[in-house]
Enzyme design. Structure first.
Site, PDB file in Angstrom:
ATOM      1  CB  ILE A  27      45.010  29.892  42.879  1.00 12.59           C
ATOM      2  CG1 ILE A  27      44.719  28.458  42.425  1.00 12.59           C
ATOM      3  CG2 ILE A  27      46.445  30.303  42.612  1.00 12.59           C
ATOM      4  CD1 ILE A  27      44.807  28.215  40.934  1.00 12.59           C
ATOM      5  CG  ASP A  74      37.013  45.514  37.729  1.00 13.83           C
ATOM      6  OD1 ASP A  74      37.759  44.587  37.337  1.00 13.83           O
ATOM      7  OD2 ASP A  74      35.997  45.875  37.112  1.00 13.83           O
ATOM      8  CB  VAL A  75      42.561  43.295  38.014  1.00 14.30           C
ATOM      9  CG1 VAL A  75      42.987  43.019  39.449  1.00 14.30           C
ATOM     10  CG2 VAL A  75      41.774  42.124  37.433  1.00 14.30           C
ATOM     11  CE1 TYR A 132      41.291  30.745  32.896  1.00 15.06           C
ATOM     12  CE2 TYR A 132      42.493  28.982  31.801  1.00 15.06           C
ATOM     13  CZ  TYR A 132      42.190  29.697  32.945  1.00 15.06           C
ATOM     14  OH  TYR A 132      42.792  29.373  34.137  1.00 15.06           O
ATOM     15  CE  LYS A 143      44.741  32.157  33.408  1.00 13.41           C
ATOM     16  NZ  LYS A 143      45.174  32.907  34.597  1.00 13.41           N
TER      17      LYS A 143
HETATM   18  N1  LIG Z   1      41.193  26.602  39.443  1.00 17.01           N
HETATM   19  C1  LIG Z   1      41.958  26.120  38.500  1.00 17.01           C
HETATM   20  O1  LIG Z   1      41.888  24.924  38.139  1.00 17.01           O
HETATM   21  C2  LIG Z   1      42.978  26.991  37.832  1.00 17.01           C
HETATM   22  C3  LIG Z   1      43.968  26.382  37.048  1.00 17.01           C
HETATM   23  C4  LIG Z   1      44.923  27.174  36.436  1.00 17.01           C
HETATM   24  C5  LIG Z   1      44.904  28.552  36.614  1.00 17.01           C
HETATM   25  N2  LIG Z   1      43.923  29.107  37.381  1.00 17.01           N
HETATM   26  C6  LIG Z   1      43.967  30.553  37.515  1.00 17.01           C
HETATM   27  O2  LIG Z   1      44.102  30.892  38.869  1.00 17.01           O
HETATM   28  C7  LIG Z   1      43.526  32.186  39.097  1.00 17.01           C
HETATM   29  C8  LIG Z   1      42.563  32.088  40.255  1.00 17.01           C
HETATM   30  O3  LIG Z   1      41.510  31.206  39.926  1.00 17.01           O
HETATM   31  P1  LIG Z   1      40.708  30.401  41.033  1.00 17.01           P
HETATM   32  O4  LIG Z   1      40.359  29.106  40.452  1.00 17.01           O
HETATM   33  O5  LIG Z   1      41.438  30.481  42.321  1.00 17.01           O
HETATM   34  O6  LIG Z   1      39.362  31.271  41.080  1.00 17.01           O
HETATM   35  P2  LIG Z   1      38.536  31.880  42.321  1.00 17.01           P
HETATM   36  O7  LIG Z   1      37.270  32.380  41.737  1.00 17.01           O
HETATM   37  O8  LIG Z   1      38.479  30.919  43.445  1.00 17.01           O
HETATM   38  O9  LIG Z   1      39.433  33.123  42.753  1.00 17.01           O
HETATM   39  C9  LIG Z   1      39.587  34.212  41.890  1.00 17.01           C
HETATM   40  C10 LIG Z   1      39.564  35.496  42.685  1.00 17.01           C
HETATM   41  O10 LIG Z   1      39.774  36.556  41.759  1.00 17.01           O
HETATM   42  C11 LIG Z   1      38.847  37.598  42.050  1.00 17.01           C
HETATM   43  N3  LIG Z   1      38.552  38.372  40.843  1.00 17.01           N
HETATM   44  C12 LIG Z   1      37.952  37.932  39.712  1.00 17.01           C
HETATM   45  N4  LIG Z   1      37.828  38.940  38.839  1.00 17.01           N
HETATM   46  C13 LIG Z   1      38.354  40.049  39.439  1.00 17.01           C
HETATM   47  C14 LIG Z   1      38.507  41.398  39.040  1.00 17.01           C
HETATM   48  N5  LIG Z   1      38.054  41.849  37.859  1.00 17.01           N
HETATM   49  N6  LIG Z   1      39.118  42.247  39.884  1.00 17.01           N
HETATM   50  C15 LIG Z   1      39.565  41.824  41.093  1.00 17.01           C
HETATM   51  N7  LIG Z   1      39.411  40.557  41.544  1.00 17.01           N
HETATM   52  C16 LIG Z   1      38.822  39.684  40.709  1.00 17.01           C
HETATM   53  C17 LIG Z   1      37.598  36.886  42.550  1.00 17.01           C
HETATM   54  O11 LIG Z   1      36.785  37.760  43.315  1.00 17.01           O
HETATM   55  C18 LIG Z   1      38.210  35.741  43.372  1.00 17.01           C
HETATM   56  O12 LIG Z   1      38.411  36.122  44.712  1.00 17.01           O
HETATM   57  C19 LIG Z   1      42.874  32.584  37.786  1.00 17.01           C
HETATM   58  O13 LIG Z   1      43.749  33.413  37.070  1.00 17.01           O
HETATM   59  C20 LIG Z   1      42.714  31.261  37.064  1.00 17.01           C
HETATM   60  O14 LIG Z   1      42.697  31.443  35.681  1.00 17.01           O
HETATM   61  C21 LIG Z   1      42.970  28.374  37.982  1.00 17.01           C
END
Ligand SMILES: NC(=O)c1ccc[n+]([C@@H]2O[C@H](COP(=O)([O-])OP(=O)(O)OC[C@H]3O[C@@H](n4cnc5c(N)ncnc54)[C@H](O)[C@@H]3O)[C@@H](O)[C@H]2O)c1
Length: 265
Positions: A17, A62-63, A154, A158
């Site tokens: 995302i 690292d957030v 989670y 959220k």
């Molecule tokens: N995929 C879904 O279905 C979905 C649905 C709703 C919300 N989300 C939210 O969207 C966001 C992104 O998820 P995604 O599915 O794209 O995952 P993803 O793993 O594809 O991307 C997440 C990114 O965040 C980075 N990251 C993780 N922990 C970190 C940290 N401590 N410090 C810095 N960077 C960090 C990872 O390296 C990665 O590049 C998340 O907050 C997730 O909860 C995802």
């Protein structure tokens, strides 16, 4: 919409995302800073986009570490002396669990990254926007920001991001800074694909959970984020916008005890 010279920071921008947001904001002309802990992947994306227009940089973060985030915020401010957009997409998914049996270390880690990570970034970058008296923050919630799922860290995390977004919107509104969130439904990102591959998410359920016959992609989230950051949304703050193909409406509708009057034409 002209955004030339505007600066956008996207946490978690190396993948999924966040990557969808990076690509969209870049296509609109923003200078984009990818903040992620996956440096190789972030560099690969930056290199790809910079081939056609050299406006992407990446920095390791690292957030979950507030000092780290603060350092990155200062570096970025020193470099550009401006900050227009912050998207907080860094996050991790969780496996289903019972509250009484869950692993507390895994629980705490989800909160540290997803909720505390959002707070750290919004706090450090929000201070810069307060000083500049402009800017737009977009947090990343989820359909789990609205209803209960068997994800004991989670889902409450959220939900807390949704409330945090509202509180920060009120606090920063008088400084001209808008704060909103996007709440995606299931999106097949690398994180979600890993859950599917591990047998922890059913792809059929995931595909048929909305009202629209549409699989939501990272690009759809990028579009919604770009809208929320644009002048077209200048009167919008404090909202958590579902980008869910109708998921939130569908779930209660389908479970109505009186039955659903489906009619196929
Ligand atoms: N995929 C879904 O279905 C979905 C649905 C709703 C919300 N989300 C939210 O969207 C966001 C992104 O998820 P995604 O599915 O794209 O995952 P993803 O793993 O594809 O991307 C997440 C990114 O965040 C980075 N990251 C993780 N922990 C970190 C940290 N401590 N410090 C810095 N960077 C960090 C990872 O390296 C990665 O590049 C998340 O907050 C997730 O909860 C995802």
């Amino acid at each position: 919409m002209s955004v030339v010279d505007k600066v956008a920071v996207v946490t978690g921008g190396a993948s999924g995302i966040g990557e969808g947001c990076v690509r969209k904001l870049w296509s609109l002309g923003y200078m984009v800073e990818i903040l992620d802990r996956q440096s190789e992947q972030a560099t690969r994306l930056a290199d790809e986009l910079n081939l056609s227009s050299n406006r992407v940089k990446c920095r390791y973060v690292d957030v979950a570490d507030s000092h780290h985030v603060e350092e990155r915020a200062q570096e970025i401010w020193n470099e550009y002396q401006r900050l227009d957009v912050l998207v907080t997409s860094a996050g991790i998914l969780e496996s289903s669990a019972n509250i009484l049996d869950m692993d507390l270390d895994a629980h705490d880690r989800v909160w540290q990254v997803n909720y505390h990570g959002t707070v750290h970034c919004a706090r450090s970058f929000g201070r810069l926007m307060r000083t500049a008296r402009c800017g737009s923050i977009v947090t990343v919630g989820s359909t789990t920001s609205f209803v209960a799922f068997p994800l004991p860290a989670y889902c409450p995390g959220k939900t807390a991001i949704r409330r945090f977004t509202e509180i920060l919107a009120v606090e920063l509104g008088r400084f001209g800074v808008r704060v909103n969130g996007v709440a995606p439904t299931y999106v097949i990102t690398p994180a979600m694909q890993a859950k599917i591959d591990a047998g922890e998410r059913d792809p059929e359920v995931l595909r048929n959970s909305g009202a629209l016959d549409l699989l939501v992609e990272p690009e759809h989230i990028g579009e919604a984020v770009a809208f929320l950051c644009s002048d077209a949304a200048s009167a919008i703050t404090g909202v958590m916008l579902p980008v869910d193909a109708g998921f939130n409406a569908t779930i209660p509708y389908r479970t109505y005890a009186g039955g659903v009057p489906w009619r196929d034409e």
